[in-house]
Write an enzyme that holds these catalytic residues in place. Structure first.
Site, PDB file in Angstrom:
ATOM      1  CB  CYS A  73      37.102  61.485  36.543  1.00 52.41           C
ATOM      2  SG  CYS A  73      38.691  60.950  36.940  1.00 52.41           S
ATOM      3  CB  CYS A  76      34.453  63.147  30.384  1.00 56.63           C
ATOM      4  SG  CYS A  76      35.573  64.409  29.617  1.00 56.63           S
ATOM      5  CG  HIS A  77      33.466  59.452  32.817  1.00 58.29           C
ATOM      6  ND1 HIS A  77      33.145  58.676  31.692  1.00 58.29           N
ATOM      7  CD2 HIS A  77      34.870  59.434  32.642  1.00 58.29           C
ATOM      8  CE1 HIS A  77      34.059  58.098  31.132  1.00 58.29           C
ATOM      9  NE2 HIS A  77      35.057  58.746  31.484  1.00 58.29           N
ATOM     10  CB  CYS A 174      45.174  28.420  40.796  1.00 54.18           C
ATOM     11  SG  CYS A 174      46.348  29.335  39.911  1.00 54.18           S
ATOM     12  CB  CYS A 177      44.242  25.803  46.775  1.00 55.62           C
ATOM     13  SG  CYS A 177      45.705  25.338  47.802  1.00 55.62           S
ATOM     14  CG  HIS A 178      41.541  28.773  45.048  1.00 59.09           C
ATOM     15  ND1 HIS A 178      41.192  29.205  46.400  1.00 59.09           N
ATOM     16  CD2 HIS A 178      42.770  29.323  44.896  1.00 59.09           C
ATOM     17  CE1 HIS A 178      41.828  30.044  46.738  1.00 59.09           C
ATOM     18  NE2 HIS A 178      43.012  30.113  45.943  1.00 59.09           N
ATOM     19  CB  CYS A 219      47.713  32.501  45.436  1.00 61.34           C
ATOM     20  SG  CYS A 219      46.097  32.870  46.562  1.00 61.34           S
TER      21      CYS A 219
HETATM   22  C1  HEC Z   1      47.782  26.245  48.565  1.00 57.15           C
HETATM   23  C2  HEC Z   1      46.582  26.729  48.393  1.00 57.15           C
HETATM   24  C3  HEC Z   1      46.409  27.931  47.521  1.00 57.15           C
HETATM   25  C4  HEC Z   1      46.992  27.793  46.122  1.00 57.15           C
HETATM   26  C5  HEC Z   1      47.703  27.080  45.525  1.00 57.15           C
HETATM   27  C6  HEC Z   1      46.273  29.059  45.505  1.00 57.15           C
HETATM   28  N1  HEC Z   1      45.588  29.785  46.526  1.00 57.15           N
HETATM   29 FE1  HEC Z   1      44.315  31.384  46.174  1.00 57.15          FE
HETATM   30  N2  HEC Z   1      43.953  31.508  48.135  1.00 57.15           N
HETATM   31  C7  HEC Z   1      44.336  30.320  49.198  1.00 57.15           C
HETATM   32  C8  HEC Z   1      43.671  31.135  50.531  1.00 57.15           C
HETATM   33  C9  HEC Z   1      44.244  30.188  51.713  1.00 57.15           C
HETATM   34  C10 HEC Z   1      43.094  32.107  50.265  1.00 57.15           C
HETATM   35  C11 HEC Z   1      42.708  33.033  51.327  1.00 57.15           C
HETATM   36  C12 HEC Z   1      41.271  32.493  51.590  1.00 57.15           C
HETATM   37  C13 HEC Z   1      40.347  32.287  50.606  1.00 57.15           C
HETATM   38  O1  HEC Z   1      39.704  33.375  50.106  1.00 57.15           O
HETATM   39  O2  HEC Z   1      40.471  31.310  50.000  1.00 57.15           O
HETATM   40  C14 HEC Z   1      43.231  32.415  48.941  1.00 57.15           C
HETATM   41  C15 HEC Z   1      42.596  33.339  48.225  1.00 57.15           C
HETATM   42  C16 HEC Z   1      42.534  33.593  46.832  1.00 57.15           C
HETATM   43  C17 HEC Z   1      41.548  34.564  46.332  1.00 57.15           C
HETATM   44  C18 HEC Z   1      40.702  35.450  46.808  1.00 57.15           C
HETATM   45  C19 HEC Z   1      39.121  34.962  47.208  1.00 57.15           C
HETATM   46  C20 HEC Z   1      38.479  36.042  47.793  1.00 57.15           C
HETATM   47  O3  HEC Z   1      37.064  35.476  47.784  1.00 57.15           O
HETATM   48  O4  HEC Z   1      38.619  36.879  48.141  1.00 57.15           O
HETATM   49  C21 HEC Z   1      42.028  34.396  44.624  1.00 57.15           C
HETATM   50  C22 HEC Z   1      41.426  35.202  43.747  1.00 57.15           C
HETATM   51  C23 HEC Z   1      42.739  33.297  44.836  1.00 57.15           C
HETATM   52  N3  HEC Z   1      43.265  32.866  45.835  1.00 57.15           N
HETATM   53  C24 HEC Z   1      43.600  33.069  43.523  1.00 57.15           C
HETATM   54  C25 HEC Z   1      44.506  32.016  43.143  1.00 57.15           C
HETATM   55  C26 HEC Z   1      45.183  31.779  41.946  1.00 57.15           C
HETATM   56  C27 HEC Z   1      44.774  32.623  40.731  1.00 57.15           C
HETATM   57  C28 HEC Z   1      46.166  30.994  42.273  1.00 57.15           C
HETATM   58  C29 HEC Z   1      46.993  30.206  41.183  1.00 57.15           C
HETATM   59  C30 HEC Z   1      47.958  31.193  40.970  1.00 57.15           C
HETATM   60  C31 HEC Z   1      45.724  30.486  43.680  1.00 57.15           C
HETATM   61  N4  HEC Z   1      44.864  31.459  44.414  1.00 57.15           N
HETATM   62  C32 HEC Z   1      46.553  29.577  44.220  1.00 57.15           C
HETATM   63  C33 HEC Z   1      45.069  29.493  48.858  1.00 57.15           C
HETATM   64  C34 HEC Z   1      45.605  29.063  47.714  1.00 57.15           C
HETATM   65  C1  HEC Z   2      37.949  64.219  28.162  1.00 51.98           C
HETATM   66  C2  HEC Z   2      36.782  63.424  28.565  1.00 51.98           C
HETATM   67  C3  HEC Z   2      37.320  62.349  29.704  1.00 51.98           C
HETATM   68  C4  HEC Z   2      37.994  62.323  30.539  1.00 51.98           C
HETATM   69  C5  HEC Z   2      38.251  63.517  31.264  1.00 51.98           C
HETATM   70  C6  HEC Z   2      38.003  60.914  31.344  1.00 51.98           C
HETATM   71  N1  HEC Z   2      37.277  60.120  30.535  1.00 51.98           N
HETATM   72 FE1  HEC Z   2      37.083  58.348  30.903  1.00 51.98          FE
HETATM   73  N2  HEC Z   2      36.248  57.899  29.209  1.00 51.98           N
HETATM   74  C7  HEC Z   2      36.004  59.043  27.966  1.00 51.98           C
HETATM   75  C8  HEC Z   2      35.482  58.375  26.929  1.00 51.98           C
HETATM   76  C9  HEC Z   2      35.104  59.070  25.812  1.00 51.98           C
HETATM   77  C10 HEC Z   2      35.391  56.887  27.400  1.00 51.98           C
HETATM   78  C11 HEC Z   2      34.749  55.955  26.219  1.00 51.98           C
HETATM   79  C12 HEC Z   2      35.974  55.233  25.335  1.00 51.98           C
HETATM   80  C13 HEC Z   2      36.556  54.234  25.939  1.00 51.98           C
HETATM   81  O1  HEC Z   2      36.263  53.418  26.761  1.00 51.98           O
HETATM   82  O2  HEC Z   2      38.188  54.844  26.047  1.00 51.98           O
HETATM   83  C14 HEC Z   2      35.638  56.675  28.526  1.00 51.98           C
HETATM   84  C15 HEC Z   2      36.035  55.596  28.998  1.00 51.98           C
HETATM   85  C16 HEC Z   2      36.310  55.296  30.658  1.00 51.98           C
HETATM   86  C17 HEC Z   2      36.019  54.331  31.250  1.00 51.98           C
HETATM   87  C18 HEC Z   2      35.746  52.676  30.439  1.00 51.98           C
HETATM   88  C19 HEC Z   2      34.038  52.878  30.537  1.00 51.98           C
HETATM   89  C20 HEC Z   2      33.435  51.397  29.829  1.00 51.98           C
HETATM   90  O3  HEC Z   2      32.304  51.175  29.675  1.00 51.98           O
HETATM   91  O4  HEC Z   2      34.254  50.719  29.499  1.00 51.98           O
HETATM   92  C21 HEC Z   2      36.443  54.233  32.401  1.00 51.98           C
HETATM   93  C22 HEC Z   2      36.393  53.337  33.613  1.00 51.98           C
HETATM   94  C23 HEC Z   2      36.633  55.579  32.662  1.00 51.98           C
HETATM   95  N3  HEC Z   2      36.407  56.263  31.298  1.00 51.98           N
HETATM   96  C24 HEC Z   2      37.171  56.290  33.624  1.00 51.98           C
HETATM   97  C25 HEC Z   2      37.528  57.569  33.841  1.00 51.98           C
HETATM   98  C26 HEC Z   2      38.104  58.241  34.874  1.00 51.98           C
HETATM   99  C27 HEC Z   2      38.175  57.467  36.373  1.00 51.98           C
HETATM  100  C28 HEC Z   2      38.749  59.629  34.771  1.00 51.98           C
HETATM  101  C29 HEC Z   2      39.508  60.518  35.312  1.00 51.98           C
HETATM  102  C30 HEC Z   2      40.798  60.060  35.931  1.00 51.98           C
HETATM  103  C31 HEC Z   2      38.262  59.612  33.479  1.00 51.98           C
HETATM  104  N4  HEC Z   2      37.599  58.315  32.762  1.00 51.98           N
HETATM  105  C32 HEC Z   2      38.452  60.593  32.444  1.00 51.98           C
HETATM  106  C33 HEC Z   2      36.324  60.318  28.274  1.00 51.98           C
HETATM  107  C34 HEC Z   2      36.880  60.884  29.580  1.00 51.98           C
END
Ligand code: HEC
Ligand code: HEC
Length: 258
Positions: A73, A76-77, A174, A177-178, A219
């Site tokens: 990585c 290139c980067h 979702c 709750c959220h 969740c």
């Molecule tokens: C029954 C209630 C409930 C439902 C429904 C629910 N969640 Fe959650 N979710 C929680 C609880 C509890 C947590 C942990 C505490 C918090 O960060 O809210 C959580 C955490 C999260 C977090 C992390 C927030 C953080 O800051 O780290 C995300 C993202 C999330 N939920 C997405 C979803 C999505 C997408 C759905 C629907 C598919 C969903 N939740 C449905 C209760 C719920």
């Molecule tokens: C041979 C050169 C090369 C190597 C090795 C390489 N990359 Fe890249 N990477 C690129 C180029 C060129 C782009 C821009 C084009 C694209 O988004 O695909 C890119 C894009 C990316 C992006 C997206 C950047 C954006 O702005 O969206 C990420 C994240 C990334 N590389 C991570 C990695 C990581 C982690 C590794 C090692 C595991 C890696 N690359 C290895 C050439 C390389």
């Protein structure tokens, strides 16, 4: 009383007066206990930071380039600190190659496979979480700011629909709750607005680092709904919607949550 019913009644209580759709989004950090916040505030205490060591090692790891040399990585980067600044803030993004959204995990996995010719790390593997944490850290304190064009808007709409659709044995969305009940207590948690600005997070109750999609599955499980696979279109749509819904929130990765 059936536990599920008690659970529903609890959530049927005082609904949230302030709908976050109209107000500035609040990070999940604000809903954490002071002790949990302290873990996130101090990089030396933050248990997610051990993964960053692994992330740096992977970043530097050379792979044969097929022409007698090697590439990593870094070759290139350059330094992640300079080469990856602000990148995570722009994901998920529309990927012209696949014609679908791509998130940071899927992009990184593809970089490993396509550019290094190394085996693609699986979703939720330590290797992929480590690389994701390393790249996301380079956007810390920057606002989430994904680019929304007409193609992305389709995914936003689809994600919003998913967010608002009731599902599972508990028939909750979702949003139930959220959006309608944030700030309420639920089994030791304070329900937050469900934002994604801190991921990957170290979740104390998991005792490890997890991705956004793992949180979605947690969740879904908690409302007894069948989770979708990590990296699925369903989760990408949800992630895209949540990125827009939380637009402007500062990235906290790698965060710490209860
Ligand atoms: C029954 C209630 C409930 C439902 C429904 C629910 N969640 Fe959650 N979710 C929680 C609880 C509890 C947590 C942990 C505490 C918090 O960060 O809210 C959580 C955490 C999260 C977090 C992390 C927030 C953080 O800051 O780290 C995300 C993202 C999330 N939920 C997405 C979803 C999505 C997408 C759905 C629907 C598919 C969903 N939740 C449905 C209760 C719920
Ligand atoms: C041979 C050169 C090369 C190597 C090795 C390489 N990359 Fe890249 N990477 C690129 C180029 C060129 C782009 C821009 C084009 C694209 O988004 O695909 C890119 C894009 C990316 C992006 C997206 C950047 C954006 O702005 O969206 C990420 C994240 C990334 N590389 C991570 C990695 C990581 C982690 C590794 C090692 C595991 C890696 N690359 C290895 C050439 C390389």
């Amino acid at each position: 009383m059936k536990p599920a019913l008690a659970f529903l009644l609890m959530l049927g209580g005082a609904a949230n007066a302030a709908d976050p759709a109209g107000v500035a989004p609040v990070s999940g950090y604000e809903f954490m206990e002071p002790a949990t916040r302290q873990l996130q505030d101090d990089d030396f205490l933050n248990p997610a930071f051990f993964l960053l060591e692994q992330g740096r090692a992977l970043w530097d790891q050379p792979w044969p380039d097929g022409q007698g040399g090697a590439r990593s990585c870094r070759s290139c980067h350059g330094d992640p600190e300079t080469g990856m600044t602000g990148v995570a803030a722009r994901y998920p993004a529309f990927d012209a190659e696949s014609g679908r959204m791509i998130n940071l995990e899927l992009k990184l996995s593809r970089e490993v496979a396509d550019r290094l010719g190394a085996p693609a790390p699986a979703y939720e593997s330590d290797a992929l979480l480590a690389l994701t944490a390393l790249v996301a850290l380079q956007s810390r304190s920057l606002p989430m700011a994904i680019d929304v064009d007409a193609r992305v808007q389709d995914w936003v709409d689809r994600g919003r629909k998913m967010f608002e659709t009731r599902r599972g044995q508990l028939n909750l969305s979702c949003k139930s709750c959220h959006e309608d009940n944030w700030g309420q207590k639920l089994r030791g948690d304070t329900i937050s607005q469900g934002h994604i600005n801190a991921f990957p997070i170290f979740r104390l109750t998991w005792d490890e680092v997890g991705s956004r999609h793992r949180m979605f599955s947690w969740c879904m499980d908690s409302i007894r709904s069948e989770p979708y696979p990590f990296g699925s279109d369903e989760y990408l749509a949800l992630e895209t919607y949540l990125a827009v819904r939380g637009q402007g929130l500062l990235i906290e990765a790698p965060g710490v949550r209860r």
